[in-house]
Design an enzyme around this catalytic site. Structure first.
Site, PDB file in Angstrom:
ATOM      1  N   HIS A 110       0.826  -1.208   0.000  1.00  0.00           N
ATOM      2  CA  HIS A 110       0.000   0.000   0.000  1.00  0.00           C
ATOM      3  C   HIS A 110       0.858   1.255   0.000  1.00  0.00           C
ATOM      4  O   HIS A 110       1.917   1.285   0.633  1.00  0.00           O
ATOM      5  CB  HIS A 110      -0.896  -0.005   1.246  1.00  0.00           C
ATOM      6  CG  HIS A 110      -0.152  -0.346   2.508  1.00  0.00           C
ATOM      7  ND1 HIS A 110       0.321   0.605   3.356  1.00  0.00           N
ATOM      8  CD2 HIS A 110       0.257  -1.533   3.014  1.00  0.00           C
ATOM      9  CE1 HIS A 110       0.969   0.020   4.350  1.00  0.00           C
ATOM     10  NE2 HIS A 110       0.959  -1.284   4.165  1.00  0.00           N
ATOM     11  N   HIS A 143      -2.732   3.860   4.319  1.00  0.00           N
ATOM     12  CA  HIS A 143      -3.174   3.137   3.118  1.00  0.00           C
ATOM     13  C   HIS A 143      -3.675   4.121   2.088  1.00  0.00           C
ATOM     14  O   HIS A 143      -4.669   4.794   2.301  1.00  0.00           O
ATOM     15  CB  HIS A 143      -4.293   2.144   3.464  1.00  0.00           C
ATOM     16  CG  HIS A 143      -3.809   0.985   4.260  1.00  0.00           C
ATOM     17  ND1 HIS A 143      -3.971   0.901   5.614  1.00  0.00           N
ATOM     18  CD2 HIS A 143      -3.127  -0.124   3.901  1.00  0.00           C
ATOM     19  CE1 HIS A 143      -3.407  -0.216   6.052  1.00  0.00           C
ATOM     20  NE2 HIS A 143      -2.889  -0.853   5.036  1.00  0.00           N
TER      21      HIS A 143
HETATM   22 CO    CO Z   1       2.076  -2.627   5.548  1.00  0.00          CO
END
Ligand code: CO
Length: 291
Positions: free
Chosen positions: A155, A163
């Site tokens: 991510h 994220h």
């Molecule tokens: Co991670």
């Protein structure tokens, strides 16, 4: 990215790498799970950094999102495959890194996720695609007879953001985001002896704040007060320091004030390994911040 930001990412990475390796070396059969988690978390503050998320320590078929609970009495057993996933931040700039400790005889399983990570890192450059990295990961893992976990991904990272784009798959997909200079992301292959997919267990230890909407219950308000300085980054139930506040958590999740991260597991009896590094894309490749 300016030099100051780059240096904060590098510093966070160095702190994370040192603490993760020391923590991994201290895992022994019979050692206390909770004491290990608490000592690693405490060390981050001692090094002048902060946690980006609670230390994830996930055993065997559990791939991610387990951590110590209040009075957790687990001890490490012979045969355990233990994933340590550590997130360190300096001024919000995050280093995310993970390794696996084998207390059994699973060196090939560990090698699968480790070599998958190395292969993906070698593929990083401007113009490469996230899907290409996933293909490199899948190839290394499957060539050793294991399955990559297809529904867990690497991510993108940003200041106080854990994220974001790009998503880095653990399987070959066509296309995906085209990588650009200055992108920061974590690559985290998981290799499994199971089905290569995770589902949620009932166990819930990690949460994050996702909405500023007002909360009316007294316990709920105390929880929000306690986690205010997290800036939306995840926290552990254990960090609230008062078991009586547990009652507020399901309600805050249901009203979408908190997001919950249940323990994610492959099938019972499976073993899962994980390796993870954070990288910054450069004109001719990448810098790995967490080595
Ligand atoms: Co991670």
């Amino acid at each position: 990215m300016n030099d100051e930001v780059f240096e904060k990412y590098r510093d966070a990475g160095r702190v994370a790498a040192t603490i993760l390796q020391d923590g991994a070396r201290s895992i022994r059969v019979g050692a206390s799970y909770r004491e290990l988690v608490e000592s690693i978390e405490a060390r981050v503050g001692e090094e002048g950094a902060a946690l980006a998320f609670p230390l994830n320590l996930s055993l065997n078929e559990d791939a991610a999102h387990d951590t110590a609970s209040y009075g957790d009495e687990r001890v490490f057993s012979r045969g355990d495959v233990a994933k340590l996933d550590l997130g360190v931040q300096i001024d919000g700039y995050i280093a995310d890194t993970a390794t696996t400790v084998d207390l059994g005889s699973n060196s090939l399983l560990l090698q699968a996720s480790e070599q998958a990570l190395e292969s993906a890192i070698r593929s990083v450059r401007p113009g490469a695609t996230a899907g290409g990295l996933g293909a490199a990961i899948q190839k290394e893992i499957e060539s050793r007879g294991y399955r990559p976990i297809s529904n867990l991904t690497g991510h993108g990272l940003d200041r106080y953001v854990l994220h974001r784009s790009p998503t880095i798959p653990n399987i070959g997909i066509s296309g995906g985001v085209v990588l650009e200079e200055g992108m920061v992301f974590a690559i985290e292959p998981f290799a499994s002896t199971g089905i290569g997919r995770v589902g949620e267990k009932p166990r819930r230890e990690i949460y994050s704040l996702v909405s500023q909407r007002p909360v009316r219950t007294p316990a709920g308000r105390i929880v929000l007060e306690k986690i205010r300085e997290r800036n939306g980054l995840p926290f552990a139930r254990r960090w609230l320091g008062d078991k009586k506040l547990d009652i507020a958590l399901p309600l805050l999740v249901r009203s979408q004030v908190l997001h919950v991260y249940p323990v994610l597991s492959d099938i019972p009896g499976a073993l899962v390994s994980q390796h993870e590094h954070t990288v910054i894309v450069t004109p001719d490749g990448c810098v790995v911040t967490t080595r």
